[in-house]
Design a protein around this motif. Structure first.
Motif, short mmCIF file in Angstrom:
data_model
loop_
_atom_site.label_atom_id
_atom_site.label_comp_id
_atom_site.label_asym_id
_atom_site.label_seq_id
_atom_site.Cartn_x
_atom_site.Cartn_y
_atom_site.Cartn_z
N ILE A 178 10.76 68.71 45.87
CA ILE A 178 9.65 69.51 46.40
C ILE A 178 10.02 70.14 47.74
O ILE A 178 9.66 71.29 48.02
N GLU A 179 10.75 69.40 48.55
CA GLU A 179 11.15 69.92 49.86
C GLU A 179 12.03 71.16 49.71
O GLU A 179 11.97 72.08 50.52
N PHE B 85 11.76 73.45 47.58
CA PHE B 85 11.00 74.62 47.15
C PHE B 85 10.83 75.64 48.29
O PHE B 85 10.70 76.84 48.04
N ILE C 185 6.57 70.78 38.23
CA ILE C 185 6.37 70.04 39.49
C ILE C 185 5.84 70.97 40.57
O ILE C 185 4.97 70.58 41.37
N ASN C 186 6.31 72.20 40.58
CA ASN C 186 5.87 73.16 41.58
C ASN C 186 4.37 73.43 41.46
O ASN C 186 3.67 73.59 42.46
N ARG D 205 2.52 70.24 42.82
CA ARG D 205 3.09 69.57 43.99
C ARG D 205 2.04 69.14 45.03
O ARG D 205 2.23 68.11 45.68
N TRP E 111 14.87 76.69 42.79
CA TRP E 111 14.31 75.36 42.56
C TRP E 111 12.89 75.44 41.99
O TRP E 111 12.52 74.65 41.12
N ARG E 112 12.12 76.41 42.46
CA ARG E 112 10.75 76.55 41.95
C ARG E 112 10.76 76.96 40.47
O ARG E 112 9.90 76.53 39.70
N TYR F 247 11.83 62.92 43.86
CA TYR F 247 10.82 63.95 43.61
C TYR F 247 10.46 64.70 44.90
O TYR F 247 10.33 65.92 44.92
N LEU F 248 10.33 63.95 45.97
CA LEU F 248 9.98 64.57 47.25
C LEU F 248 11.10 65.48 47.76
O LEU F 248 10.85 66.52 48.36
N MET G 184 2.20 65.42 46.42
CA MET G 184 2.38 65.16 47.85
C MET G 184 1.29 64.23 48.38
O MET G 184 1.56 63.29 49.12
N GLN H 108 11.20 66.42 34.84
CA GLN H 108 9.77 66.65 35.02
C GLN H 108 8.95 66.42 33.75
O GLN H 108 7.76 66.75 33.70
#
Length: 294
Positions: free
Chosen positions: A36-37, A39, A55-56, A59, A48-49, A32-33, A63, A11
């Motif tokens: 995010i998924e 999270f 990134i969180n 996001r 993950w967050r 990356y997606l 997105m 990141q």
């Protein structure tokens, strides 16, 4: 390399005031997606967050950045306005369903069919109420204490939509059919056909020609009755006309016959030849009622 160190390296492009807010053309967009998924994973989403906190934080921007067409962005904004969580979950589940297009198409078709049926029923109720109102008004002098009504009847035991009643006793039956397309004929069901010839002295078919209202056809949206009246034709001798098919449709095991579930076609030429106007039909009903009461 430790997990946090690896996450920081991934990141790094998004870190600081100059950090990127788009992954639209990034070669690692898919990865990356996927991050995010994760999270929102109920089991380890919090991990993950924490690992990908940068990134969180951005996001929503990331997105939206992958949606490169105005139409798609507008669709996303529409979905974002939905506040009902259950509805959002249903939208998400539907979007992942491999039969998405078919589900949407069939769902819309089913809804439109239901709307058409409901609108047809409301029109028949309105027609019955108008017939009832006119007869009560024009026969007021002879009705005296007799009650007159023309309610909508929807059940599997009858073969008609409206029943004209005097003192709660049936005196006339009316089946209402609306024709919204010029390439379609008026059809009567097995039960309607049989009821028509069994009650042929007091049974009529009402054919509403709605082909002039094409813009209303999809949902069967009926205009005010004043606009429809001239498009109504009543066939008071439909029972007699249907009698010619009687022998072939009787359940007689000793003879070849047509099985139940058949439909009878009433061609437009027959309607034009034998049909009478709404006003003439009202006069016909008045004559029959007078004979009963006077």
């Amino acid at each position: 390399m430790k997990a946090q160190e690896l996450a920081d390296e991934i990141q790094k492009p998004f870190k600081g005031d100059d950090g990127r807010r788009t992954i639209a053309n990034d070669s690692h967009r898919k990865q990356y997606l996927e991050i995010i998924e994760r999270f929102n994973n109920p089991e380890d989403g919090h991990i993950w967050r924490n690992l990908f906190s940068i990134i969180n934080q951005i996001r929503p921007y990331l997105m939206l950045s992958v949606i490169d067409s105005p139409q798609s962005q507008e669709s996303i904004f529409t979905i974002m306005k939905v506040e009902d969580e259950i509805k959002l979950q249903k939208i998400a589940a539907l979007a992942e369903d491999p039969n998405f297009d078919r589900i949407v198409t069939l769902g819309k078709e089913a809804l439109e069919k239901e709307e058409r049926e409901n609108n047809d029923i409301e029109f028949k109720k309105k027609l019955g109420a108008i017939v009832e109102e006119i007869l009560q008004k024009e026969l007021n002098d002879i009705l005296n204490g007799n009650t007159l009504e023309a309610p909508l009847v929807r059940n599997e035991q009858g073969g008609q939509d409206l029943i004209l009643k005097i003192n709660n006793l049936p005196v006339y039956y009316i089946e209402v059919k609306s024709r919204w397309s010029s390439d379609r004929s008026v059809l009567m069901t097995t039960l309607q056909h049989r009821t028509s010839y069994q009650e042929k002295e007091h049974y009529a078919l009402c054919a509403a020609d709605m082909t002039s209202f094409l813009e209303r056809a999809r949902k069967h949206e009926y205009p005010p009755f004043e606009q429809i009246e001239c498009h109504l034709m009543f066939i008071p001798n439909i029972g007699e006309l249907n009698s010619r098919l009687k022998d072939a449709t009787l359940d007689n095991d000793s003879q070849v016959h047509i099985a139940g579930g058949y439909q009878v076609i009433v061609p437009q030429d027959v309607i034009a030849e034998h049909g009478i106007s709404f006003r003439n039909f009202i006069d016909l009903l008045k004559g029959k009622i007078k004979k009963m009461i006077v």
